[in-house]
Design a protein around this motif. Structure first.
Motif, short mmCIF file in Angstrom:
data_model
loop_
_atom_site.label_atom_id
_atom_site.label_comp_id
_atom_site.label_asym_id
_atom_site.label_seq_id
_atom_site.Cartn_x
_atom_site.Cartn_y
_atom_site.Cartn_z
N SER B 30 0.83 -1.21 0.00
CA SER B 30 0.00 0.00 0.00
C SER B 30 0.87 1.26 0.00
N ARG B 31 2.05 1.16 0.59
CA ARG B 31 2.96 2.30 0.57
C ARG B 31 3.42 2.60 -0.87
N LEU B 32 3.67 1.53 -1.64
CA LEU B 32 4.13 1.72 -3.02
C LEU B 32 2.98 2.13 -3.94
N LEU B 49 29.15 -5.52 0.50
CA LEU B 49 28.57 -6.71 1.12
C LEU B 49 27.14 -7.03 0.70
N ASN B 50 26.46 -6.13 0.01
CA ASN B 50 25.02 -6.29 -0.10
C ASN B 50 24.47 -5.93 -1.47
N LEU B 51 23.24 -6.40 -1.74
CA LEU B 51 22.45 -5.89 -2.84
C LEU B 51 21.53 -4.80 -2.29
N VAL B 52 21.35 -3.73 -3.07
CA VAL B 52 20.42 -2.67 -2.66
C VAL B 52 19.51 -2.37 -3.84
N PHE B 53 18.19 -2.50 -3.61
CA PHE B 53 17.21 -2.22 -4.65
C PHE B 53 16.40 -0.99 -4.26
N LEU B 54 16.18 -0.11 -5.22
CA LEU B 54 15.21 0.97 -5.02
C LEU B 54 13.95 0.59 -5.78
N VAL B 55 12.82 0.66 -5.09
CA VAL B 55 11.55 0.24 -5.69
C VAL B 55 10.62 1.45 -5.73
N GLY B 60 4.61 5.75 -3.84
CA GLY B 60 5.76 5.91 -2.95
C GLY B 60 6.88 4.98 -3.36
N SER B 61 7.96 5.02 -2.57
CA SER B 61 9.10 4.17 -2.90
C SER B 61 9.66 3.57 -1.62
N MET B 118 13.07 -0.76 3.80
CA MET B 118 13.11 0.47 4.59
C MET B 118 12.85 1.69 3.73
N GLU B 119 12.77 2.80 4.45
CA GLU B 119 12.57 4.11 3.82
C GLU B 119 13.60 4.34 2.71
N ASN B 120 13.11 4.78 1.57
CA ASN B 120 14.02 5.18 0.50
C ASN B 120 14.43 6.63 0.74
#
Lengths: 430, 430
Positions: B30-32, B49-55, B60-61, B118-120
């Motif tokens: 619902s946030r997106l 160390l990580n993968l980071v995705f922006l959605v 929203g994102s 988490m928060e973008n």
């Protein structure tokens, strides 16, 4: 980990319960020998927290220690998780590879009723009572110094990769109930009014009032209290006074490690030194015709010197030969300049332990005179004036150690200065 | 806690995997907003160390961070438990009550594939890249000083009974894999030959050789390394460099706390200061026609001053008003003498954090120049001679901080002295 009163597997043991239980443990049964019905079972505990049974069979004997769900000295009104037996067992198992026969052999641990079956130490006596009786134990200072050095070194980051220590820190961090006792009874209550406190009154009243007004003393104790909770130097016994040491002329054993957790090594060092100093202060109260205790007092101070010397010697020997840890990795210091820098670091480390030792010794002395749990060394002096005189000596020594720590550079400084302080204080002159 | 490769619930996420998973989380969905098929998903991670995705959705994102089972910079040949996501989530949840919007809001944690939603943070940029680009962020020093003060105070024994801290110590003591990285890459490898090390060669060769022969430097680093493992002062972020801080002109956020555990507060303080000093040293490498970076360099030093000042101010304010812990119990210090003693103790405590901060800052600078993981501030200077000159400044500053720590009494001492040291070193004069 905590004791659930509704858990019907926990039963407070009695003689018959001990007999029935041990008969079901084949290795204990065979150690005792004969018929279980013939085993002698005596409850002999005189500590604050536990039942202790000595069990004698046809072929051998064992000791059973059960943690009670309350503080024995206070009764069921002061509940206390018996899970501390778990930490006692864990401490014994953790240090056993490093200290050999300096601890009793553990035969069995029963988590359902928090009981440890272990070696019956005989004919050992508690060091505290031996000293009250006027006896000497020539090995005790050296043995304890080496003992603390070995536990402190091998459970520290100097000896092994930190992962093992972090696992053990997590394990022993659950021993909160007993750490809480230390925080309250050693670092807090003695320095304020509390219904749990008591002292020899009225003789010590002005001294105790002055202590609780002395901001320097309180600040020094608070700084040590903070260190107690925030310094995971090594696994410490946590209650290493002269009532946690059993001795004969030829042997020294450390018992009762239920307060164990990862903390400052100086806390164990200070417990031993503080309690020897308490014994030293109390000796005039136990003198008798033809037994002035002067020689014993001299011997006690010598033991403190032997203790610190043995600790230093063993700790440095291990650091030179067994440094396989993440702290001060040997591979970084291969050259001659490196060796010099490393030696300076070792000296600085020992100096810092020395300072901690003096401070914690003082805290341990103070809490035994103005706090909740006192010591037989002083309590058995029935003449209140004489007892108060001994206690004034001890308080004066403790205040000196806490507030003038930086003036003591060597153990000899301590052993030369303190008797003068004590003598003035005993007579009420300071 | 550790990742079992045979555990078929773990999947490395891709864009479609992210979409499918988030669509099953009602509050994220619902946030997106809109249809999941229309969500834009981009992988933007550039860390180790990580993968980071922006959605991005219709309304929203969110940001999704997944811990990989290996060190991304090295590939699958360097396995690394993804359980660090667990500690990142635990850190965020632990500090959230104290730091408000200084951290991103966490919407969801998924333990089966070690992913945090988490928060973008937009339009935020990483402080490191902002400084490379020549930008200023007027709040960052003060915000970070207050942030570290609040986390350090509220997770320490000054703020609350120790039991809560001991529980958290046990929890975070399991974060061994990431503490191991710090021990090896910060306190060990830089000071010896190691195949993981690299430096600007041949320009820095003699400097690096001298560093590894400098027994004083190695002893200082080893002492700090020992403190890193044995001082459970407070919950620390453990990797608080300028790449773990996102900024706009109006906002400051702390991210990436996966190295969190209970350690010395000076380690976080030093991470920030050390990385600002690295940026200061690197600025000549980013100067251009009409952009000599002189003003920015002055501003960076001012931020270090503002940072330490804000830290001190907030930490003392909290100590005066929120001291409900077992360390320095307020009830022991009711009188005017007590207040004076307490103020001395507070000053001594802050002095000791200051000393730790300088030492850890130095360690953080050194490892970025002669160790495994370098920083973009320096790496992006393509001219090797110019880069080496900047790196010599940084090494000289670090050596000064490590070996002459006691000569720095205030942050002003530091900010006045270091530029002179750096200037001499940049030209190769020392």
């Amino acid at each position: 980990m905590s004791h659930d009163p509704a858990d019907d597997t926990y039963r407070i043991l009695d003689a018959n319960g001990v007999r029935t239980w041990l008969a079901r443990l084949p290795h204990v049964r065979s150690r005792l020998g004969g018929s279980a019905d013939d085993w002698g079972v005596r409850e002999v505990g005189d500590g604050n927290l536990n039942l202790v049974f000595l069990v004698d069979g046809a072929e051998g004997s064992v000791c059973v220690k059960q943690a009670l769900p309350y503080v024995r000295a206070a009764g069921p009104s002061w509940p206390m998780t018996p899970a501390r037996a778990h930490f006692e067992n864990a401490y014994y198992r953790t240090v056993a590879p490093y200290v050999g026969r300096r601890i009793p052999e553990v035969y069995h641990y029963e988590p359902t009723h928090y009981s440890i079956v272990m070696e019956n130490l005989a004919p050992h006596t508690l060091l505290r009572y031996g000293l009250i009786a006027g006896n000497r134990y020539e090995r005790v200072g050296r043995d304890l110094g080496e003992y603390i050095a070995r536990v402190a070194f091998f459970t520290s980051d100097l000896a092994a990769p930190f992962e093992r220590k972090f696992d053990d820190i997590a394990r022993f961090a659950a021993n909160k109930a007993l750490v809480r006792i230390s925080v309250d009874l050693i670092f807090t209550d003695p320095y304020r009014e509390s219904p749990r406190n008591r002292h020899t009154t009225p003789q010590l009243d002005p001294w105790v009032a002055a202590l609780r007004r002395n901001a320097q003393v309180k600040a020094a104790a608070a700084r040590l209290g903070q260190k107690f909770l925030g310094d995971t130097q090594a696994l410490i016994h946590g209650d290493l006074h002269s009532g946690s040491i059993m001795v004969t002329a030829e042997d020294t054993r450390v018992i009762d490690p239920e307060f164990a957790f990862y903390g400052p090594v100086g806390f164990d060092l200070g417990a031993f030194v503080g309690n020897l100093l308490l014994s030293w202060c109390a000796q005039p109260g136990h003198a008798a015709q033809g037994d002035d205790r002067a020689g014993l007092r001299k011997w006690i101070l010598d033991q403190i010197g032997a203790f610190w010397s043995a600790f230093q010697h063993e700790f440095l020997r291990l650091w030179r030969n067994e440094a396989h840890g993440d702290a001060w990795p040997a591979a970084l210091f291969p050259g001659p300049d490196d060796a010099t820098a490393l030696q300076s670091a070792q000296k600085a480390y020992l100096d810092s332990l020395f300072t901690d030792m003096l401070g914690f010794a003082a805290c341990k002395m103070i809490r035994r005179i103005v706090g909740f749990a006192h010591v037989a060394d002083l309590e058995r002096i029935s003449n209140a004036h004489l007892r108060a005189s001994c206690e004034r000596s001890a308080l004066a020594i403790a205040v000196e150690l806490l507030t003038r720590t930086a003036t003591f550079h060597t153990i000899e400084d301590v052993l030369e200065t303190l008797p003068r302080i004590a003598q003035l204080a005993a007579g009420g002159e300071i």
